[in-house]
Each structure stands twice: as C-alpha cells, then as structure tokens.
Design an enzyme around this catalytic site. Structure first.
Site, mmCIF file in Angstrom:
data_model
loop_
_atom_site.group_PDB
_atom_site.id
_atom_site.type_symbol
_atom_site.label_atom_id
_atom_site.label_comp_id
_atom_site.label_asym_id
_atom_site.label_seq_id
_atom_site.Cartn_x
_atom_site.Cartn_y
_atom_site.Cartn_z
ATOM 1 N N GLU A 158 0.834 -1.206 0.000
ATOM 2 C CA GLU A 158 0.000 0.000 0.000
ATOM 3 C C GLU A 158 0.869 1.257 0.000
ATOM 4 O OE1 GLU A 158 -2.744 -0.604 3.303
ATOM 5 O OE2 GLU A 158 -4.201 -1.463 1.912
ATOM 6 N N GLU A 234 -6.514 -7.892 -1.147
ATOM 7 C CA GLU A 234 -6.982 -7.774 0.236
ATOM 8 C C GLU A 234 -8.485 -7.538 0.181
ATOM 9 O OE1 GLU A 234 -5.285 -5.288 3.209
ATOM 10 O OE2 GLU A 234 -3.209 -5.794 2.673
#
Length: 586
Positions: A158, A234
């Site tokens: 991320e 995710e």
C-alpha cells in the site's frame, strides 16, 4: 517443472488460465503446530492458495539477530501449504501494516534519525537489502518453477497511501529479482487513481484492497491498468479492534454477496483475513490519528475461521459462493468440541518491585533515556528518581508512551495515560523514590508516527525544576525464571491482587485442547502459560477472554503466571467454554 505467469488478462498455470482463490493466514499469529489445520480448512472452504505477510521485526529483533525457527519458520509454513496441494503468495514488505507492532519495521531501524524510511535512502536500502535477501533466500527455492508452492511475491505494501518514490520501488524490485525471484511481482493499493499511480511501476501487476463496492472498484483498477488479470489481494471481510472500543463484525451475507460479485466479474481474490489468529506477546500494533489507540490481543478479524480455528457463519457463506465458481472438496471441517469450564487458584504472589532487579540492570543518566535508547523495544521499563519534597508538587512529563503507573516508595499515586493525553500528576510531600512503571502498549503501525521511541519522553519537571539523574531498568520478560524463583518464596494464597504483582497457579487437564481464559474480573496485565506469553488483557475491553492454543498445554501440570498491573478482587483464574471478544456496535 510447473510454470506460473501472466498472459494478457489472465494468470496462467502450465499454459491454462488460473484463478487465484486465496486466503490470508499470518504464520506469526498462529502456533506452528496449528498451521496445518488452518491451511487444511482453507482448502475445504474452496481456496487454492494461502497468502502471508512476512514481519521483519519478528525475524530480526536486533540488528545482528535473525530467527527463522519455531513461530518464525517461514520455510516450514510454505512447505505445509504445498503439502496440502495449495499455492502460496508471499508479501515481505518491508513495511506490512497488518495491525502489527510498528507495521513490521524493526524499532532499531529508527535509532539513527538520518535513516530515510520507505524511500530511496542509502542506509534504509542497505538494511532492506539484507532483510530481503534473507527472506527471499527462503522463498526463492520454494517458487513454483523450482517445484515449490510460491506463485506471487509482493513489492512493498500500500505504498501509494504513503509516498511516490518510484526510484525506491524500482530498487526493491531489483533487489527482489536479484535474490532469485522469478514469479510475477505485484503491488497493492486502495483503488484510487492517485494511490494506484504512486504505489506501483509499469512492470508490476497492480492489485486492489477493498471489501465493498467490488464491481466499481475493479473498474477503477482496470482504468489504471488496461491489461493484466484483475485481483483484489486484500478482500476485507472484517476488521480489527482497539482497546476501549467495540468488537467489529460484518454481515456474513453482505460479505458473501460482495465476494460473489467480485468472482462473477472474473477477478482473482485474496480474502483478508481467512484466519486472523492472535497478537501473542507484545506484538500488537496501534493507531494514532489524534488519539492513541492500541490494538487488542485477539486478531480474530471476524474472519471465516475464528481465532481458535473454528468455522464461522462467514466460512459457510463463503464456501457456498466459492462452490458456484470452482469445485469444492466433499470433506467438511470437524465439529467444535467445547472447551472445559474450571477455575484455578493463584496461590502465590510477589510484588513486581521485589523481583525487578532480577529482570534487568539499572542504568543511570543525567538525561531521560527512552526505552529504545536502552535497546528495549517492547514491554516494560521502570524509571526511578530520588525526591525530597516539603509540599505537594506537580510532576510534568513531555510525553508518556504509552502508559505510566506512578509510585512513591512503591505506593501508587496515579496513572499517566497517553490515550488520555495525560502529562502531569500531583506528587505528595515526602522523601524517597519516585518510580514510574512504563508500558509500551504497541507501536503505531500506520501513518506518520511509525518508529517513534517508547518510554518517558522528556523533559520532566517537578515543582518547576527540571529533573536530572534518572535510573531506568528495562524489564526482560523473555524468561520467567527469576519470577518463578521469587514466587517460590512469595505470599501464599493471596485473597486479592494489588498491582503491580506477579501471581502464579497450576492446573491439570483431562485432555489437552484449546482453552479460553476469562479475564473479565481482572484489571490490566499480561498472562503466560508454560512460559508462552498469551498477550495482554484489560478491563477496558472489548476483549474478555484470551485464547490458549492447545500446543502450549500439558495434560498433567501447567503453570500460569499473571502480571497484574492494577488490581483483581479475587486471586483466581477462570477458564470458560468459548471466546468472548466483547460487545459489538449498538
């Protein structure tokens, strides 16, 4: 040997399109003797792949140490995945977030303020190179092309939510390839244009992280990546909990519907989490967006497999969805056996102050060293200063990280709590020793406060005078042998516990199985069973039980040690039949 690659808009296994149906299990949050069980149950739900982060600070507690055995045996974990006939995805960071202490970055990395974290800075790149070479040295021989299970490796984590240093990402990619990784490389970001642009490189496959509005977010991902397989790496099916808040749950039906929409759109998926596990010991992370919020011991995450490895309603709802998109095994997980309900007297107790000198060595300084400066990267430290006051005075501290119990001559006078922004306390008149027992409640794992030192952060002022000459004693709790020796001669059969105090009890079992320790009648503290640290408890909730994995238990004799920091009206431990993770949002 098998081949796994990307062709056009597909993952391709041995020349045939392959959809990844993955679930996240963090090996470092699960007892090693339970890895195979959790992996097997993932396959029975309909998954074909297991994903895991790798936590740098779990493997390298100090700059000169490296552990890859026991709970840190990544090689064994990956081989168990292969033995189950499944594939593996490895996400080594170096930053992982994961609600894990410091986002997986070692605290010692921040000792030198010139180190440039998560960017192309020579000192950081040198440390990351050493780390990645060690981890990828385990992973590379286990890639699918070498006969192993690993089909994907992720670069950073991320990163688009943090920075935009393309040079840094390119160096990580080069390090990864130089370490022998030949499988496709991925990145993950939330599906926003800026994050997807900043968090990846053209040669890396962009994937998304989200748990709702799946079709819309896949469209955003496709807009930012015109070719290549679509993947949500995710798929958030739950959430984590903070001390003092509520237990998070999500609708099994709604999560299943989003999973169905994602799969119907042709995407691959990694369910985060399939099985969350536990923040054993002092490994939990924290958040601080104006208020410091430490994360609880349980990482149940309201996942399909609960903290104790049992299928939930979400497991069966997801299995039904997966049956529409793939073939499922006929076998089903065995039914849960309720845990036993019984009580254990804590029949010996000893004050922490009486044993503290056996748990470490004092150092004295004219300044106020942080715990980090003394090499104490988790747990507790005892600060001490001699005072002589002819009237009540106010002690002021720059910042407390994270909770300080304040004493004069071992008698409590109050608490300074970071989450309450406490920085001052009244100290009574008298002469003697001012002591502060400081707890690191978990390092921030996301945002600008990653890497901050723990302990008392100066200056410290008493009655308008800046204090010098502090003693600091980091408490080494890796072994409880000194505590056991003190308990052998400690108070016999205490009625209650007045902290800070160590207390001990013993118990036997009719059969070795998972247990749930009820902590609802205790204040705040830590529990060990047979030397294994279960983690923290706190009356603040929401969590009311601690999970005790069966592999840490014996049938004939088990020793439980409790460090109670505050108070417990009854010196007794109670085990209950099932977990109680607290109230949900009303």
């Amino acid at each position: 040997m098998d081949r796994f690659e990307i062709e056009d808009d597909d993952f391709v296994l041995n020349g045939e399109p392959f959809r990844i149906l993955s679930g996240a299990i963090h090996y470092f949050r699960v007892h090693p003797d339970q890895w195979a069980d959790r992996i097997h149950k993932a396959r029975l739900m309909g998954l074909n792949t297991i994903e895991t982060y790798v936590s740098w600070n779990f493997h390298a507690e100090t700059p000169d140490s490296w552990t890859q055995s026991g709970r840190a045996d990544l090689d064994r974990f990956l081989r168990l995945i292969q033995a189950e006939g499944m594939y593996a995805i490895v996400r080594p960071g170096p930053y992982i977030c994961a609600e894990w202490d410091n986002g997986g970055l070692p605290a010692w990395l921040f000792a030198n303020p010139t180190v440039g974290i998560r960017r192309d800075e020579p000192q950081f790149i040198a440390a990351v190179t050493t780390y990645l070479n060690r981890v990828l040295g385990i992973v590379a021989p286990l890639q699918i092309g070498n006969g192993g299970p690993v089909i994907l490796v992720q670069v950073e984590n991320e990163y688009g939510a943090y920075g935009d240093d393309a040079s840094y990402l390119r160096k990580l990619t080069d390090i990864t390839r130089s370490a022998g990784i030949t499988v496709p490389l991925t990145t993950v970001d939330q599906p926003q244009d800026d994050m997807l642009a900043n968090g990846s490189l053209p040669e890396l496959l962009k994937t998304g992280s989200f748990g709702s509005r799946a079709v819309e977010r896949l469209e955003t991902l496709r807009k930012n990546q015109p070719t290549g397989p679509l993947m949500c790496s995710e798929f958030w099916d739950g959430w984590f909990d903070h001390w003092g808040a509520h237990h998070h749950t999500t609708s099994a039906g709604e999560s299943a519907a989003e999973l169905d929409a994602l799969l119907s759109a042709g995407a691959s998926v990694n369910i985060y989490m399939f099985h969350g596990g536990t923040n054993f010991g002092f490994t939990n992370g924290a958040n601080d967006k104006g208020v410091y919020q430490p994360i609880v011991t349980s990482y149940d995450y309201d996942a399909p497999l609960d903290e104790a490895g049992q299928p939930t309603a979400k497991y069966w709802a997801f299995r039904e969805v997966l049956a529409r998109h793939s073939s499922l095994p006929a076998e089903l997980p065995a039914a849960r056996v309720p845990a036993p309900d019984f009580s254990v007297p804590l029949d010996r107790a000893v004050s922490l102050f009486s044993v503290a000198d056996r748990l470490g060595s004092w150092s004295w300084s004219d300044g106020l060293p942080s715990m980090d400066e003394l090499g104490q990267y988790s747990g507790f430290a005892l600060y001490s200063h001699e005072i002589d006051l002819d009237r009540v005075a106010v002690l002021e501290i720059g910042e407390v990280r994270d909770r300080a119990y304040v004493f004069v001559n071992d008698s409590p006078i109050g608490v300074l709590a970071r989450d309450h922004h406490d920085r001052s306390i009244s100290v009574p008149a008298g002469r003697g020793t001012l002591s502060l027992l400081v707890e690191d409640q978990g390092r921030v794992d996301y945002g600008d406060r990653i890497g901050e030192p723990k302990g008392l952060i100066g200056p410290t002022v008493l009655d308008g005078v800046r204090l010098q000459r502090w003693g600091v004693l980091p408490l080494d709790l890796r072994s409880l042998a000194p505590v056991d020796a003190a308990l052998d001669a400690g108070a016999d059969h205490p009625r209650s516990l007045s902290g800070p105090v160590f207390a001990r009890g013993h118990f036997s079992l009719a059969a070795v199985q998972d247990l749930f320790l009820d902590t609802s009648s205790w204040g705040k503290g830590v529990v060990w069973i047979n030397g294994f640290c279960l983690g923290r408890y706190w009356s603040r909730g929401p969590q009311r039980t601690l999970y005790v994995p069966a592999p840490v238990l014996n049938r004939d004799r088990n020793e439980m040690v409790v460090l109670e920091l505050e108070s417990a009206a009854c010196a007794e431990a109670r085990f209950v039949t099932e977990a109680n993770l607290g109230h949900t949002e009303f």
